[in-house]
Design an enzyme around this catalytic site. Structure first.
Site, short mmCIF file in Angstrom:
data_model
loop_
_atom_site.label_atom_id
_atom_site.label_comp_id
_atom_site.label_asym_id
_atom_site.label_seq_id
_atom_site.Cartn_x
_atom_site.Cartn_y
_atom_site.Cartn_z
N HIS A 15 0.83 -1.20 0.00
CA HIS A 15 0.00 0.00 0.00
C HIS A 15 0.86 1.25 0.00
O HIS A 15 2.07 1.22 0.16
CB HIS A 15 -0.99 0.01 1.18
N CYS A 34 4.95 5.05 5.45
CA CYS A 34 3.83 4.45 4.73
C CYS A 34 3.40 5.30 3.53
O CYS A 34 2.56 4.89 2.75
CB CYS A 34 2.64 4.20 5.67
N HIS A 40 4.98 -0.21 -0.42
CA HIS A 40 5.73 -1.14 0.44
C HIS A 40 4.72 -2.14 0.97
O HIS A 40 3.51 -1.90 0.90
CB HIS A 40 6.40 -0.38 1.60
N HIS A 42 3.06 -5.03 3.85
CA HIS A 42 2.87 -5.42 5.24
C HIS A 42 2.39 -6.87 5.27
O HIS A 42 1.73 -7.34 4.35
CB HIS A 42 1.80 -4.56 5.93
N ASP A 80 -4.94 -10.80 -0.72
CA ASP A 80 -3.60 -11.36 -0.57
C ASP A 80 -2.75 -11.12 -1.83
O ASP A 80 -3.20 -11.38 -2.95
CB ASP A 80 -3.68 -12.86 -0.28
N HIS A 81 -1.53 -10.63 -1.60
CA HIS A 81 -0.57 -10.33 -2.67
C HIS A 81 -1.08 -9.28 -3.64
O HIS A 81 -0.70 -9.27 -4.82
CB HIS A 81 -0.13 -11.60 -3.40
N GLU A 125 -1.42 -4.63 11.58
CA GLU A 125 -0.58 -4.19 10.46
C GLU A 125 0.88 -4.51 10.74
O GLU A 125 1.66 -4.80 9.83
CB GLU A 125 -0.76 -2.70 10.20
NI NI Z 1 2.49 0.95 5.52
#
Ligand code: NI
Length: 136
Positions: A15, A34, A40, A42, A80-81, A125
């Site tokens: 995100h 972020c 990047h 998580h 996911d992914h 997170e």
């Molecule tokens: Ni982040």
């Protein structure tokens, strides 16, 4: 008797937190790392909590196989992914914060869960940062 059943799940996603109407400096000031323009990832840990009455016939609250299948279809297959900003329609205009991701997960599961149940979402997170959402 009221009881709560919990099921854990996991997904990885990328995100970027930002507002398009702010410049990069202001986004970095508010959202920190972020807000990296190159995105990047998580490792999100999820707990889905379902509350209600024990069925006296079966002794179950909910068939956990049903809950497992709902989580797979509504959360894992959906998130996911993925790059949340680019690939998940809800986050085209909504910042993919842990808060907003928890709300989206709650809405998606609630839409297919038997309405007799109450639902709470816990979303990590990072191992130390997590949110809970009950749909209120
Ligand atoms: Ni982040």
């Amino acid at each position: 008797m009221r009881i709560t059943a919990h099921r854990k799940a996991h997904f990885n996603a990328a995100h970027r937190l930002y507002r398009a109407d702010w410049d990069d400096a202001k986004n970095m000031q508010i959202f920190g790392k972020c807000s990296n323009p190159n995105f990047h990832g998580h490792n999100y840990d999820l707990t889905v909590s379902v509350s209600g009455e024990i069925d006296p016939e079966t002794g179950f609250l909910i068939d956990l196989k049903i809950l497992k299948d709902i989580i797979k279809a509504e959360v894992e297959d959906y998130l996911d992914h993925k790059n949340l900003n680019l690939e998940v329609p809800e986050f085209k205009t909504l910042n993919p914060t842990a808060e907003n991701i928890a709300v989206v997960i709650h809405q998606k599961i609630k839409a297919v869960l038997d309405p007799k149940f109450d639902l709470e979402i816990t979303l990590y997170e990072t191992p130390r940062n997590f949110v809970t959402y009950k749909g209120e």
